[in-house]
Scaffold this active site. Sequence first.
Site, PDB file in Angstrom:
ATOM      1  CB  ILE A   3      94.977  14.149   7.572  1.00 26.45           C
ATOM      2  CG1 ILE A   3      95.527  15.516   7.126  1.00 26.45           C
ATOM      3  CG2 ILE A   3      95.997  13.396   8.406  1.00 26.45           C
ATOM      4  CD1 ILE A   3      95.859  16.455   8.261  1.00 26.45           C
ATOM      5  CG  ASP A  36      88.223   9.949   8.046  1.00 20.23           C
ATOM      6  OD1 ASP A  36      87.321  10.551   7.436  1.00 20.23           O
ATOM      7  OD2 ASP A  36      88.637  10.296   9.171  1.00 20.23           O
TER       8      ASP A  36
END
Length: 311
Positions: free
Chosen positions: A43, A257
């Site tokens: 995500i 990320d």
Amino acid sequence: MKKSILTITLNPSVDKSTSVQNIVPEKKLRCNAPKYEAGGGGINVSRALKRLGIPSNVLFTSGGKTGDMLELLLKQEGLDIIPIHISSETRENFIVVDQTTNQQYRFGFPGASFTSSEQDEILTIIDQLYPAPDFVVISGSLPGDISAEFIGFLIKKYKTKGSRVVVDTSGDALRAALEEGVFLLKPNAGELAALVGKEELENTDLDHAAQQIIAQGQAAIVVVSLGAQGAVLYTATEKIRMIPPLVKIRSTVGAGDSMVAGMVSVLAGQGTPEEILRMGIACGSATTMAEGTALFQKKDVDRLYAEVRKH
């Protein structure tokens, strides 16, 4: 032609962050108003790609009221979501900054489990997605009771479809990914050491471990992140090490990320290995400049990209 990207998050979260003056035990602490953001490896990769102007599809598990909030948060960011509904409640994470010391305290809750039938549903939905994405990013942890072999199933399915798989995970899930073989692997130095059964690796051992993974066909590219010391990218013929610019670090949440997103953005544009690593480090460094659980600002990435230097 633009490349299509799918991110997969099996253990997503809603991240709740706040700050307080002087954390002490046995005292009621008056926190500032909380901020809620979508979280979880894949995500965050998609959220970061969005900031770089690159679209992606976001596949994740979602359960209960927290799952509803997660879906709403992602829609508010304009992401293309593919929620897979499960019976368990999506987890939350809690982050608190002590304003007196600027130290950050991170509390992670266990991930929502899903049943064997729900696992089958995930695989079925993946089979039905058409066309197959050019790149698949599997990032983040697994819920505690989900077998690491499930990662292997996902990778195998997408490799069969011709997708290039990028993996950023740890522990048994990382081993399962290696056994199946991926396009790009992003361990940190500690995770790479664990893969070869050592507590830590010297530079020469680091090189050997990464090059062995490539030689055995377990990855085409290995990027080892070294925190403030930068990162090293390995291919069958190259080794490139780069150092991040000095920045004021406010939070490390989402930095890894963001690094993956930066690298995938260049991969999708068919950039060079040097450009892949440079963009990854720029995005990761820019995210450490943001407060709480926020990701980078594009203007910071643009500035830092030119300041990343070769070692």
